[in-house]
Design a protein around this motif. Sequence first.
Motif, PDB file in Angstrom:
ATOM      1  N   ASP A 119      -8.406  57.334  33.531  1.00  6.88           N
ATOM      2  CA  ASP A 119      -9.243  58.445  33.071  1.00  6.88           C
ATOM      3  C   ASP A 119      -8.774  59.804  33.586  1.00  6.88           C
ATOM      4  O   ASP A 119      -8.824  60.797  32.855  1.00  6.88           O
ATOM      5  N   LEU A 120      -8.351  59.859  34.846  1.00  7.47           N
ATOM      6  CA  LEU A 120      -8.039  61.143  35.480  1.00  7.47           C
ATOM      7  C   LEU A 120      -6.547  61.382  35.670  1.00  7.47           C
ATOM      8  O   LEU A 120      -6.130  62.523  35.867  1.00  7.47           O
ATOM      9  N   PRO A 126      -3.991  61.410  33.565  1.00 10.06           N
ATOM     10  CA  PRO A 126      -3.342  62.363  32.653  1.00 10.06           C
ATOM     11  C   PRO A 126      -3.596  63.827  33.019  1.00 10.06           C
ATOM     12  O   PRO A 126      -2.780  64.691  32.695  1.00 10.06           O
ATOM     13  N   ARG A 127      -4.700  64.106  33.701  1.00  9.06           N
ATOM     14  CA  ARG A 127      -5.024  65.484  34.044  1.00  9.06           C
ATOM     15  C   ARG A 127      -4.459  65.905  35.397  1.00  9.06           C
ATOM     16  O   ARG A 127      -3.998  67.048  35.564  1.00  9.06           O
ATOM     17  N   TYR A 128      -4.490  65.003  36.369  1.00  9.38           N
ATOM     18  CA  TYR A 128      -4.166  65.395  37.746  1.00  9.38           C
ATOM     19  C   TYR A 128      -2.828  64.860  38.250  1.00  9.38           C
ATOM     20  O   TYR A 128      -2.347  65.332  39.284  1.00  9.38           O
ATOM     21  N   LEU A 151       1.049  64.709  37.769  1.00  9.88           N
ATOM     22  CA  LEU A 151       2.085  65.457  37.056  1.00  9.88           C
ATOM     23  C   LEU A 151       3.330  64.602  36.876  1.00  9.88           C
ATOM     24  O   LEU A 151       3.618  63.722  37.675  1.00  9.88           O
ATOM     25  N   LEU A 183      -7.492  59.851  43.107  1.00 10.04           N
ATOM     26  CA  LEU A 183      -8.057  60.262  41.818  1.00 10.04           C
ATOM     27  C   LEU A 183      -9.555  59.943  41.759  1.00 10.04           C
ATOM     28  O   LEU A 183     -10.349  60.738  41.225  1.00 10.04           O
ATOM     29  N   GLU A 242     -10.829  70.365  41.945  1.00  4.61           N
ATOM     30  CA  GLU A 242      -9.926  70.898  40.917  1.00  4.61           C
ATOM     31  C   GLU A 242      -8.632  71.451  41.502  1.00  4.61           C
ATOM     32  O   GLU A 242      -7.789  71.940  40.748  1.00  4.61           O
ATOM     33  N   ARG A 296      -3.148  68.373  42.692  1.00  3.70           N
ATOM     34  CA  ARG A 296      -2.279  67.762  41.689  1.00  3.70           C
ATOM     35  C   ARG A 296      -1.386  66.768  42.432  1.00  3.70           C
ATOM     36  O   ARG A 296      -0.998  67.002  43.574  1.00  3.70           O
TER      37      ARG A 296
END
Length: 249
Positions: free
Chosen positions: A53-54, A56-58, A60, A117, A126, A129
């Motif tokens: 879930d997370l 792909p966003r966090y 790299l 994550l 936020e 990364r």
Amino acid sequence: MGAKLQSAAVTETPHPTPPQSGAPAEVAHPKVIKSYVRRAGRTTTGQAKALEDLGPRYVLDYRAALFDAPAAFGRNAPLILEIGFGMGDATAHIAGLRAGDNFLCCEVHEPGVGALLKRIGEQGLENIRILQHDAVEVLDHMLAPASLDGVHIFFPDPWHKKRHNKRRLIQPPLVAKLAARLKPGGYIHCATDWQPYAEQMLQVLANEPLLANTAEGYAPQPDYRPLTKFENRGLRLGHGVWDLVFKRR
């Protein structure tokens, strides 16, 4: 070293590298440094869900190109590199306390990435990364000189046996790379619970000409670094913990 925050290893190559100043005399100079060892471990259901879930966003993608921090984080802010975060407890704690900083965190251990994550999601962080990649290659190919405001290396694998000391992460070649990528006034913060490794860290960091110690020897524990479960257990057993904080001249 599953209970530790991160591990380090060295792979041998047939190309010898001459010793460099600052290495303890009894420690053979490593030939190729890696910032990790492969560890066994099972990814839990919660960690796997966080990765799906997370991730792909966090998380790299590693690319052999200079890192664009403002694009990755969506803002300009001081950039802190963490090498090896284990299960992410300290990382999430520090990122929560220091919301004004960006944290670029390297860890290859998938359960640890999933665990961090999960904490990111639970705490709404936020400013983290993740690069699931060897930190040495990240330093070599993604981070420009004078691009970092700080570096965190907490409880790297101490490789207790003398014949394994050469596998320790904190060696002159890596410290030189880190120092070159710090901005003037930027810092390196290391911590260990193994006194012989603390002594080696102090010697190697003190011999890097770009760095200056912020203390007379070991530093007081900075208030942002939490005590880990492993560390608390060690302290109850009478083990010491040593923090070292050096700044770029």
